[in-house]
Design an enzyme around this catalytic site. Structure first.
Site, PDB file in Angstrom:
ATOM      1  CB  SER A   1      -0.892   0.012   1.250  1.00 38.82           C
ATOM      2  OG  SER A   1      -1.546   1.256   1.403  1.00 38.82           O
TER       3      SER A   1
ATOM      4  CE1 TYR B   1      -4.342  -2.130   5.436  1.00 36.78           C
ATOM      5  CE2 TYR B   1      -2.991  -0.260   4.767  1.00 36.78           C
ATOM      6  CZ  TYR B   1      -3.821  -1.323   4.439  1.00 36.78           C
ATOM      7  OH  TYR B   1      -4.114  -1.582   3.120  1.00 36.78           O
TER       8      TYR B   1
END
Length: 253
Positions: free
Chosen positions: A141, A154
């Site tokens: 990401s 995350y």
């Protein structure tokens, strides 16, 4: 008669980017197996996208090593080979609240799925990928490169996945290439109870240097390129697919 077409395995293939990858690879004459925990969506995809010779759905929790081993055996039994592993499965909600309130259980849950899962998949897929000089794609990401507040768990998993990528590339080369894709804003919304999601605004699109928010097909196209012979000199890399947003300097006026 045996089928010698290339076979890709996509984790988290029932929704969003994973579903887009599954659909795209099928159009490129790849056979595809995919893992997910959503039985309903998995079965719907197999009914809609392919036939038993092209597409296989296996329910699998990628954070459970025994499930990974069993599911991979089923894939190899079905397909006879493995040419590409796409580690796409992950817990997608990045916001976990203030770090002082983040429980160890919530932290560990994201590590288990987002980072340990790709490790386990790679560990057990490598013997099959070596035999085909195959490839691994890890889905990270842009949050591995930039952050919003309260996203520590995350971000840490995605940063770890970028590092795992280049470590695997060095360890496994030249037999197996390993690369990473870091998507930015990809519109993965699906109809809810038959209702289409609200259209994105002009501002949503215009803030991207590329002029629009991303679609799963954008990531799927990069996956297909990286697992193709055209990318045989590319390994250990993190490909950012975000419409240019990480290169845009943003300060509040």
């Amino acid at each position: 008669m045996s089928d010698d077409r290339n076979l890709a395995l996509v984790t988290g293939g029932a929704h969003g980017i994973g579903r887009g990858i599954v659909a795209h690879l099928l159009t490129q004459n790849w056979r595809v197996a995919f893992f997910d925990l959503d039985d309903t969506a998995g079965n719907e995809i197999t009914a809609a996208f392919g036939n038993p010779a092209d597409l296989l759905f296996v329910r699998c929790n990628v954070a459970d090593e025994s499930e990974v081993e069993l599911a991979l055996r089923r894939v190899i039994s079905w397909g006879g080979r493995l040419d590409a592993l796409v580690n796409n499965a992950g817990l997608a909600d990045p916001v976990t609240g203030a770090v002082e309130d983040l429980t160890l259980a919530e932290w560990q849950k994201r590590l288990d799925v987002n980072l340990t899962g790709p490790f386990l998949m790679a560990k057990h897929a490598i013997p099959h990928l070596r035999g085909t000089r195959g490839t691994i794609i890890n889905m990270a990401s842009t949050r591995a490169l930039q952050s919003e507040a309260n996203t520590e768990a995350y971000a840490a998993t995605k940063g770890g996945l970028v590092a795992l990528t280049h470590a695997l590339a060095v360890s496994l080369g030249p037999d197996v290439r390993v690369n990473c894709i870091s998507p930015g804003w990809i519109d993965t919304r699906e109809p809810d109870a038959g209702q289409e999601p609200e259209p994105l605004s002009a501002r949503d699109h215009d803030q991207h240097p590329a002029g629009r928010v991303g679609q799963p097909r954008d990531v799927a196209a990069m996956v297909h390129y990286l697992i193709s012979p055209q990318a045989e000199f590319i390994t250990g890399q993190n490909m950012v697919v975000d419409g240019g947003m990480v290169r845009k300097m943003i300060y509040e006026e």
